[in-house]
Write a protein that holds these residues in place. Structure first.
Motif, PDB file in Angstrom:
ATOM      1  N   ASP A 102       3.503  10.863  14.051  1.00 17.58           N
ATOM      2  CA  ASP A 102       3.815   9.572  13.448  1.00 17.58           C
ATOM      3  C   ASP A 102       2.755   8.526  13.811  1.00 17.58           C
ATOM      4  OD1 ASP A 102       5.755   7.834  11.962  1.00 17.58           O
ATOM      5  OD2 ASP A 102       5.870   6.836  13.914  1.00 17.58           O
ATOM      6  N   ALA A 103       2.368   8.482  15.068  1.00 19.19           N
ATOM      7  CA  ALA A 103       1.351   7.519  15.508  1.00 19.19           C
ATOM      8  C   ALA A 103       0.005   7.809  14.850  1.00 19.19           C
ATOM      9  CB  ALA A 103       1.223   7.546  17.029  1.00 19.19           C
ATOM     10  N   ALA A 104      -0.339   9.090  14.706  1.00 12.76           N
ATOM     11  CA  ALA A 104      -1.603   9.468  14.062  1.00 12.76           C
ATOM     12  C   ALA A 104      -1.605   9.014  12.598  1.00 12.76           C
ATOM     13  CB  ALA A 104      -1.811  10.974  14.164  1.00 12.76           C
ATOM     14  N   GLU A 105      -0.487   9.214  11.913  1.00 15.51           N
ATOM     15  CA  GLU A 105      -0.392   8.794  10.514  1.00 15.51           C
ATOM     16  C   GLU A 105      -0.515   7.277  10.382  1.00 15.51           C
ATOM     17  OE1 GLU A 105       3.290  10.415   9.106  1.00 15.51           O
ATOM     18  OE2 GLU A 105       2.517  12.478   9.090  1.00 15.51           O
ATOM     19  N   HIS A 106       0.161   6.544  11.254  1.00 16.81           N
ATOM     20  CA  HIS A 106       0.063   5.074  11.211  1.00 16.81           C
ATOM     21  C   HIS A 106      -1.363   4.606  11.481  1.00 16.81           C
ATOM     22  CE1 HIS A 106       4.476   5.083  11.260  1.00 16.81           C
ATOM     23  NE2 HIS A 106       4.350   3.883  10.727  1.00 16.81           N
ATOM     24  N   ALA A 107      -2.031   5.242  12.431  1.00 16.24           N
ATOM     25  CA  ALA A 107      -3.413   4.872  12.733  1.00 16.24           C
ATOM     26  C   ALA A 107      -4.332   5.170  11.550  1.00 16.24           C
ATOM     27  CB  ALA A 107      -3.895   5.612  13.984  1.00 16.24           C
ATOM     28  N   ALA A 108      -4.110   6.306  10.901  1.00 13.89           N
ATOM     29  CA  ALA A 108      -4.926   6.659   9.735  1.00 13.89           C
ATOM     30  C   ALA A 108      -4.708   5.647   8.611  1.00 13.89           C
ATOM     31  CB  ALA A 108      -4.589   8.074   9.274  1.00 13.89           C
ATOM     32  N   TRP A 109      -3.449   5.292   8.364  1.00 16.35           N
ATOM     33  CA  TRP A 109      -3.141   4.302   7.328  1.00 16.35           C
ATOM     34  C   TRP A 109      -3.826   2.969   7.649  1.00 16.35           C
ATOM     35  CZ3 TRP A 109      -1.252   4.148   2.571  1.00 16.35           C
ATOM     36  CH2 TRP A 109      -0.869   2.921   2.059  1.00 16.35           C
ATOM     37  N   ALA A 110      -3.774   2.568   8.905  1.00 20.37           N
ATOM     38  CA  ALA A 110      -4.378   1.297   9.314  1.00 20.37           C
ATOM     39  C   ALA A 110      -5.891   1.299   9.116  1.00 20.37           C
ATOM     40  CB  ALA A 110      -4.040   1.001  10.776  1.00 20.37           C
ATOM     41  N   ARG A 111      -6.510   2.475   9.130  1.00 20.75           N
ATOM     42  CA  ARG A 111      -7.955   2.587   8.912  1.00 20.75           C
ATOM     43  C   ARG A 111      -8.307   2.795   7.447  1.00 20.75           C
ATOM     44  NH1 ARG A 111     -11.409   5.366  13.621  1.00 20.75           N
ATOM     45  NH2 ARG A 111     -10.254   4.603  15.409  1.00 20.75           N
ATOM     46  N   GLY A 112      -7.317   2.682   6.566  1.00 23.64           N
ATOM     47  CA  GLY A 112      -7.580   2.796   5.140  1.00 23.64           C
ATOM     48  C   GLY A 112      -7.441   4.194   4.569  1.00 23.64           C
ATOM     49  N   CYS A 113      -6.989   5.146   5.365  1.00 25.94           N
ATOM     50  CA  CYS A 113      -6.791   6.503   4.866  1.00 25.94           C
ATOM     51  C   CYS A 113      -5.465   6.581   4.125  1.00 25.94           C
ATOM     52  CB  CYS A 113      -6.804   7.509   6.014  1.00 25.94           C
ATOM     53  SG  CYS A 113      -8.406   7.609   6.829  1.00 25.94           S
ATOM     54  N   ARG A 114      -5.450   7.363   3.085  1.00 33.12           N
ATOM     55  CA  ARG A 114      -4.242   7.505   2.273  1.00 33.12           C
ATOM     56  C   ARG A 114      -3.680   8.922   2.311  1.00 33.12           C
ATOM     57  NH1 ARG A 114      -4.331   3.266   3.715  1.00 33.12           N
ATOM     58  NH2 ARG A 114      -4.752   1.385   2.553  1.00 33.12           N
ATOM     59  N   ALA A 115      -4.344   9.809   3.070  1.00 32.38           N
ATOM     60  CA  ALA A 115      -3.859  11.181   3.230  1.00 32.38           C
ATOM     61  C   ALA A 115      -4.334  11.710   4.577  1.00 32.38           C
ATOM     62  CB  ALA A 115      -4.369  12.074   2.104  1.00 32.38           C
ATOM     63  N   MET A 116      -3.595  12.689   5.079  1.00 31.62           N
ATOM     64  CA  MET A 116      -3.956  13.363   6.339  1.00 31.62           C
ATOM     65  C   MET A 116      -3.970  14.854   6.047  1.00 31.62           C
ATOM     66  SD  MET A 116      -4.166  12.776   9.895  1.00 31.62           S
ATOM     67  CE  MET A 116      -2.968  11.570  10.390  1.00 31.62           C
TER      68      MET A 116
END
Length: 160
Positions: A102-116
């Motif tokens: 969950d934290a990894a996904e939130h961090a990715a979203w915050a950096r402008g990523c839309r997929a993991m």
């Protein structure tokens, strides 16, 4: 009063960005969590300092590192890559992996990523279940992906 069937109480889990002082604990965790394909001290040192990597640490008050996650980012890409989630053997089944994911996904979203995206051993049923519960879908596979020749599944999740 708790009965023998009650699970042991777990202190509040905290997921944070790892810092260089976490290096010894990260290496120890890596050794205890994986039989092969381990990250080295030098790799962790490099990732801790890299703007294209994020190392997360999960801990609880008074307890050694319970888990870690490593996420990679590419400039200009809208996809992040979850490279690894490690959970201490004694902490498995207690939500550490889910909290790190969950934290990894939130961090990715915050950096402008839309997929993991991620890869997982085809024989790692617990990790596959975690990813599928979190909404990841299988998009492919890699034969003989790991050092020991094990195959991997590739998964992706569009981040909400």
């Amino acid at each position: 009063m708790s009965s023998p069937a009650d699970p042991p109480s777990v202190p509040p889990l905290r997921v944070r960005t790892a810092v260089p002082a976490d290096l010894p604990a990260l290496v120890t965790l890596e050794q205890s969590a994986f039989a092969g394909d381990r990250l080295s001290r030098a790799q962790y040192r490099r990732h801790l300092a890299s703007p294209s990597a994020l190392v997360l640490a999960a801990d609880a008050p008074g307890i050694a590192l319970l888990g870690s996650a490593l996420v990679f980012f590419r400039t200009g890409s809208v996809r992040a890559r979850l490279y690894s989630i490690a959970t201490a053997p004694a902490a498995r089944g207690r939500g550490v992996g889910a909290a790190l994911l969950d934290a990894a996904e939130h961090a990715a979203w915050a950096r402008g990523c839309r997929a993991m995206r991620l890869e997982v051993r085809v024989d790692n049923a617990a990790a596959i279940a975690l990813y599928e519960r979190a909404g990841y879908r299988r998009i492919g596979g890699y034969p003989a992906y790991y050092d020991d020749g094990a195959d991997a599944w590739r998964y992706e999740k569009v981040l909400p």
